[in-house]
Design a protein around this motif. Structure first.
Motif, short mmCIF file in Angstrom:
data_model
loop_
_atom_site.label_atom_id
_atom_site.label_comp_id
_atom_site.label_asym_id
_atom_site.label_seq_id
_atom_site.Cartn_x
_atom_site.Cartn_y
_atom_site.Cartn_z
N ARG A 5 0.85 -1.18 0.00
CA ARG A 5 0.00 0.00 0.00
C ARG A 5 0.90 1.24 0.00
NH1 ARG A 5 -4.86 0.21 4.18
NH2 ARG A 5 -3.21 0.11 5.72
N THR A 6 0.84 2.05 -1.01
CA THR A 6 1.68 3.25 -1.08
C THR A 6 1.04 4.39 -0.29
OG1 THR A 6 0.55 4.13 -3.00
CG2 THR A 6 2.41 2.63 -3.42
N GLU A 11 -3.56 7.88 1.24
CA GLU A 11 -4.21 9.20 1.20
C GLU A 11 -5.57 9.11 0.49
OE1 GLU A 11 -0.10 11.88 1.21
OE2 GLU A 11 -1.21 11.61 -0.67
N ARG A 12 -5.65 8.30 -0.52
CA ARG A 12 -6.92 8.11 -1.23
C ARG A 12 -7.94 7.43 -0.30
NH1 ARG A 12 -4.74 6.78 -5.91
NH2 ARG A 12 -4.69 4.55 -5.50
N VAL A 36 10.75 15.72 1.06
CA VAL A 36 10.14 14.77 0.13
C VAL A 36 9.24 13.84 0.93
CG1 VAL A 36 10.65 12.91 -1.52
CG2 VAL A 36 12.18 14.89 -1.34
N GLU A 37 8.03 13.57 0.45
CA GLU A 37 7.11 12.69 1.18
C GLU A 37 7.63 11.26 1.20
OE1 GLU A 37 4.60 13.53 3.01
OE2 GLU A 37 4.65 15.65 2.43
N HIS A 38 7.16 10.49 2.18
CA HIS A 38 7.62 9.11 2.36
C HIS A 38 6.87 8.18 1.40
CE1 HIS A 38 8.35 5.27 4.42
NE2 HIS A 38 9.45 5.87 4.83
N PRO A 39 7.51 7.10 0.92
CA PRO A 39 6.82 6.23 -0.05
C PRO A 39 5.55 5.57 0.50
CG PRO A 39 9.07 5.44 0.39
CD PRO A 39 8.92 6.76 1.10
N ARG A 46 4.32 9.88 9.92
CA ARG A 46 5.72 10.23 10.05
C ARG A 46 5.96 11.12 11.27
NH1 ARG A 46 8.60 12.66 4.79
NH2 ARG A 46 10.64 11.66 5.01
N ASP A 47 5.06 12.08 11.52
CA ASP A 47 5.15 12.91 12.74
C ASP A 47 5.16 12.02 13.97
OD1 ASP A 47 5.12 15.25 11.28
OD2 ASP A 47 3.13 15.90 11.94
#
Ligand code: MG
Length: 385
Positions: A5-6, A11-12, A36-39, A46-47
């Motif tokens: 899952r990317t 996000e979708r 740069v956003e994470h894959p 991430r926070d």
């Protein structure tokens, strides 16, 4: 279905799964220093991970909630308080279709800025810094995540998103802060409101548990508090043969359940009535939509008043607080009188942050046990703690 899952897929899914007034990670205002956003991790995941890996997070283990760490292994400290709060916040956020990762990030960070020895420590630092910029634990948490953690080559701090930083600030920023502060609407995000309320659910219940364990409060006294009396009466009727300890544990579990149940149901009803179309409409609401029914709000207030009178102001707790205040006031005097007593990394920040603030950051960052060890080393006694 693909095995991986990317982040884009996550996000979708958030767009489909979350309520229209929830904060979506793809809509984040981003970070002060663009990255740069994470894959495969969202911005708020991430926070959260950055907070858990922070040094200040590990220090929570040796910071007082109500009882100083050496008083017993079974009392809550700020780390276990934070984890209990986070677990409740995830439940509430999930039930209300809010962004669980954001609520979790905010509550995991919310106590990072607490000085040693709980509110006694905050009081003494606020006094010592009166006229010199003051002290507030929410502001200190922002200083830690924005400035004091050193983990990255390109910036100071953790470079968290604006949304997590907004939740940390709680009441907005009345102070000078070297980085841009998050913009604020009339109301904070619902996720920030969840973190705030779940902090309260966690400490109210575990302070009851720790208060009973310490015998600073007793079951007889608690019978005067309707919320407790009902919950305990219900447990005693359902399991008359259970041991006293199990009955207390079941009463507290029942209380948390009651508070969380009322919170999500009352909030859902208010959200349905107000029907904010998006995050902006939610932020523009004249009052907070997250909250209890009026009846439970009143009962919770009575319970909190009870704890205030009988536990937080118990002579044992007051005596401990006074000793703790002496420890910090003594350390402050030593460091301010002779900066050579400070480690080089603190003196190195005198230029950029000012000597007063650099010492305040150092003292506020201490754990209870480190502050006591410093007091023994520099002043020669343990202040009776
Ligand atoms: Mg807290």
């Amino acid at each position: 279905m693909k095995a991986l899952r990317t982040r884009e897929e996550w996000e979708r899914e958030e767009r489909e799964r979350l309520a229209p007034y929830a904060v979506r990670s793809a809509d984040s205002l981003g970070r002060v220093v663009p990255e740069v956003e994470h894959p495969y991790r969202s911005a708020f995941q991430r926070d959260r991970d950055r907070i858990v890996h922070a040094r200040a997070f590990r220090r929570l283990e040796y910071k007082t909630q109500v009882f100083v760490h050496h008083e017993g292994d079974h009392y809550r400290n700020r780390l276990t308080h934070t984890l209990e709060g986070a677990q409740i916040a995830r439940t509430v956020a999930r039930a209300l279709r809010l962004n669980e990762d954001l609520a979790e990030a905010v509550i995991l960070a919310h106590d990072l800025g607490h000085p040693p020895f709980g509110h006694a420590g905050e009081r003494v630092l606020a006094e010592l810094l009166r006229g010199d910029g003051g002290f507030d634990h929410n502001r200190q948490t922002l200083r830690i995540v924005d400035l004091l953690e050193e983990r990255y080559p390109g910036f100071r701090g953790l470079n968290l998103t604006f949304e997590t930083r907004e939740g940390i600030l709680k009441h907005g920023c009345r102070w000078e802060h070297p980085l841009p502060v998050p913009p604020r609407g009339a109301q904070p995000s619902l996720e920030a409101q969840v973190a705030d309320r779940c902090d309260e659910i966690a400490y109210t219940n575990h302070d009851l548990d720790d208060g009973l364990r310490s015998e600073l409060i007793g079951l007889g006294q608690l019978a005067e508090v309707p919320l407790w009396r009902d919950a305990h009466g219900d447990v005693c009727a359902r399991m008359p043969d259970a041991g006293a300890g199990v009955k207390v544990a079941q009463t507290i579990a029942g209380l948390i359940n009651r508070l969380v149940g009322d919170l999500v149901e009352s909030t859902a009803a208010r959200l349905t009535a107000a029907a904010p179309a998006d995050v902006a409409a939610l932020r523009a609401q004249p009052q907070r939509l997250l909250g209890y029914s009026p009846g439970l709000e009143k009962s919770l207030r009575e319970l909190k008043d009870f704890l205030y009178r009988n536990l937080y102001h118990h002579p044992h707790v007051i005596a401990t607080n006074q000793r703790a205040e002496r420890v910090l006031a003594d350390l402050w005097k030593v460091y301010r009188g002779d900066p050579e007593r400070l480690p080089p990394h603190v003196r190195a920040r005198f230029g950029e942050d000012g000597d007063t603030r650099a010492v305040a950051d150092y003292v506020a960052g201490m754990t209870d046990r480190f502050a006591l060890a410093e007091h023994r080393r520099l002043v020669g006694d343990d202040a009776g703690l």
